[in-house]
Design a protein around this motif. Structure first.
Motif, PDB file in Angstrom:
ATOM      1  N   ARG A 140       0.831  -1.205   0.000  1.00 13.41           N
ATOM      2  CA  ARG A 140       0.000   0.000   0.000  1.00 13.41           C
ATOM      3  C   ARG A 140       0.865   1.254   0.000  1.00 13.41           C
ATOM      4  O   ARG A 140       0.470   2.285  -0.539  1.00 13.41           O
ATOM      5  CB  ARG A 140      -0.932  -0.011   1.215  1.00 13.41           C
ATOM      6  CG  ARG A 140      -2.072  -1.022   1.117  1.00 13.41           C
ATOM      7  CD  ARG A 140      -3.019  -0.892   2.299  1.00 13.41           C
ATOM      8  NE  ARG A 140      -4.207  -1.717   2.135  1.00 13.41           N
ATOM      9  CZ  ARG A 140      -4.271  -2.999   2.471  1.00 13.41           C
ATOM     10  NH1 ARG A 140      -3.190  -3.597   2.975  1.00 13.41           N
ATOM     11  NH2 ARG A 140      -5.385  -3.692   2.286  1.00 13.41           N
ATOM     12  N   ASP A 141       2.054   1.156   0.629  1.00 10.20           N
ATOM     13  CA  ASP A 141       2.950   2.312   0.663  1.00 10.20           C
ATOM     14  C   ASP A 141       3.412   2.689  -0.744  1.00 10.20           C
ATOM     15  O   ASP A 141       3.498   3.873  -1.085  1.00 10.20           O
ATOM     16  CB  ASP A 141       4.173   2.016   1.536  1.00 10.20           C
ATOM     17  CG  ASP A 141       3.840   1.992   3.018  1.00 10.20           C
ATOM     18  OD1 ASP A 141       2.775   2.526   3.390  1.00 10.20           O
ATOM     19  OD2 ASP A 141       4.640   1.446   3.795  1.00 10.20           O
ATOM     20  N   LEU A 142       3.710   1.682  -1.559  1.00  7.52           N
ATOM     21  CA  LEU A 142       4.154   1.957  -2.924  1.00  7.52           C
ATOM     22  C   LEU A 142       3.024   2.609  -3.722  1.00  7.52           C
ATOM     23  O   LEU A 142       3.247   3.602  -4.424  1.00  7.52           O
ATOM     24  CB  LEU A 142       4.613   0.664  -3.590  1.00  7.52           C
ATOM     25  CG  LEU A 142       5.336   0.789  -4.935  1.00  7.52           C
ATOM     26  CD1 LEU A 142       6.295  -0.379  -5.142  1.00  7.52           C
ATOM     27  CD2 LEU A 142       4.355   0.866  -6.099  1.00  7.52           C
ATOM     28  N   ILE A 143       1.827   2.053  -3.598  1.00 11.78           N
ATOM     29  CA  ILE A 143       0.666   2.652  -4.263  1.00 11.78           C
ATOM     30  C   ILE A 143       0.422   4.057  -3.736  1.00 11.78           C
ATOM     31  O   ILE A 143       0.170   4.991  -4.506  1.00 11.78           O
ATOM     32  CB  ILE A 143      -0.595   1.784  -4.045  1.00 11.78           C
ATOM     33  CG1 ILE A 143      -0.436   0.415  -4.728  1.00 11.78           C
ATOM     34  CG2 ILE A 143      -1.836   2.494  -4.576  1.00 11.78           C
ATOM     35  CD1 ILE A 143      -0.356   0.466  -6.224  1.00 11.78           C
ATOM     36  N   GLY A 144       0.541   4.224  -2.428  1.00 14.90           N
ATOM     37  CA  GLY A 144       0.323   5.540  -1.826  1.00 14.90           C
ATOM     38  C   GLY A 144       1.335   6.563  -2.304  1.00 14.90           C
ATOM     39  O   GLY A 144       1.002   7.745  -2.480  1.00 14.90           O
TER      40      GLY A 144
END
Length: 232
Positions: free
Chosen positions: A147-151
């Protein structure tokens, strides 16, 4: 409030009526030159790419925007900047040959986005296979896409939430944005290299993608506009 809105609307109509788009009082050559100047000034002053509909407001009804742009670009041929079709409009961008000089003088662009190798690979998959869910991305790469990469990419404005997926749970999908086009110097998604043609030519495959071999030219495609940095 209603009366104030009507007054503003009326003023807008009045100003539009007073603005001379056609310039019929000028000889053809002078009229064309003035339209060129208007278009170039408007694009120069804008912080975002200027679309065709906007430019049509300042030139005659029979004027060809494309021919105007061609003439402006011809005059800029020897200059260190150009008028580029990007993100559905036109924008002044410096030429790639002067990127190093600009960075040495003033540093990176404020719009520059730092992209890791993983960011670029995931972003490329979103661009080609959108709308796509995080689970589908994870399945494609054989490991979880965090989710951090997407965020991070959402925070940079390069991707956004798309329609809900019809799969169980109706997860959100992800799509690229206008900022993505601007960052990589693309006018539309149709300007992406043809995926199937690259596969047929042996230049791209799922194995190469997972191994980190990025398509030639994709990672540095934004040199004419934004400075997308790849951290090895």
């Amino acid at each position: 409030m209603v009366e104030a809105a009507r007054a503003r609307e009326g003023k807008g109509r009045s100003d539009d009526h007073l603005f001379d788009r056609e310039l019929d009082h000028l000889p053809p050559e002078a009229r064309w030159r003035e339209w060129m100047n208007r278009v170039e000034a408007t694009i120069f002053a804008a912080s975002e790419p200027v679309g065709r509909e906007t430019l049509a407001r300042i030139v005659g009804k029979t004027c060809s925007i494309d021919l105007l742009i061609d003439d402006i670009r011809e005059e800029l041929r020897g200059r260190p900047y150009d008028l580029v079709s990007v993100a559905g409009g036109w924008k002044h961008l410096t030429r790639p040959a002067y990127a190093d000089a600009i960075r040495a003088a003033v540093g990176g662009s404020e719009r520059a986005v730092d992209l890791t190798q993983s960011d670029v690979l995931v972003l490329m998959c979103v661009a080609y296979f959108q709308p796509i869910t995080r689970a589908e991305l994870s399945s494609f790469f054989g490991k979880e896409i965090s989710r951090d990469l997407i965020g991070h990419m959402r925070g940079a404005g390069l991707i956004a939430s798309g329609p809900r997926s019809p799969t169980p749970g109706a997860p959100y999908t992800y799509v690229t944005t206008k900022a993505f086009l601007l960052e990589f110097g693309l006018d539309t998604l149709r300007d992406l290299p043809d995926f199937e043609a690259l596969e047929d030519a042996g230049l791209l495959s799922k194995e190469k993608l997972l191994a980190g071999d990025i398509m030639p030219g994709f990672a540095d495609a934004g040199d004419s506009g934004a400075d997308a940095a790849i951290d090895e």
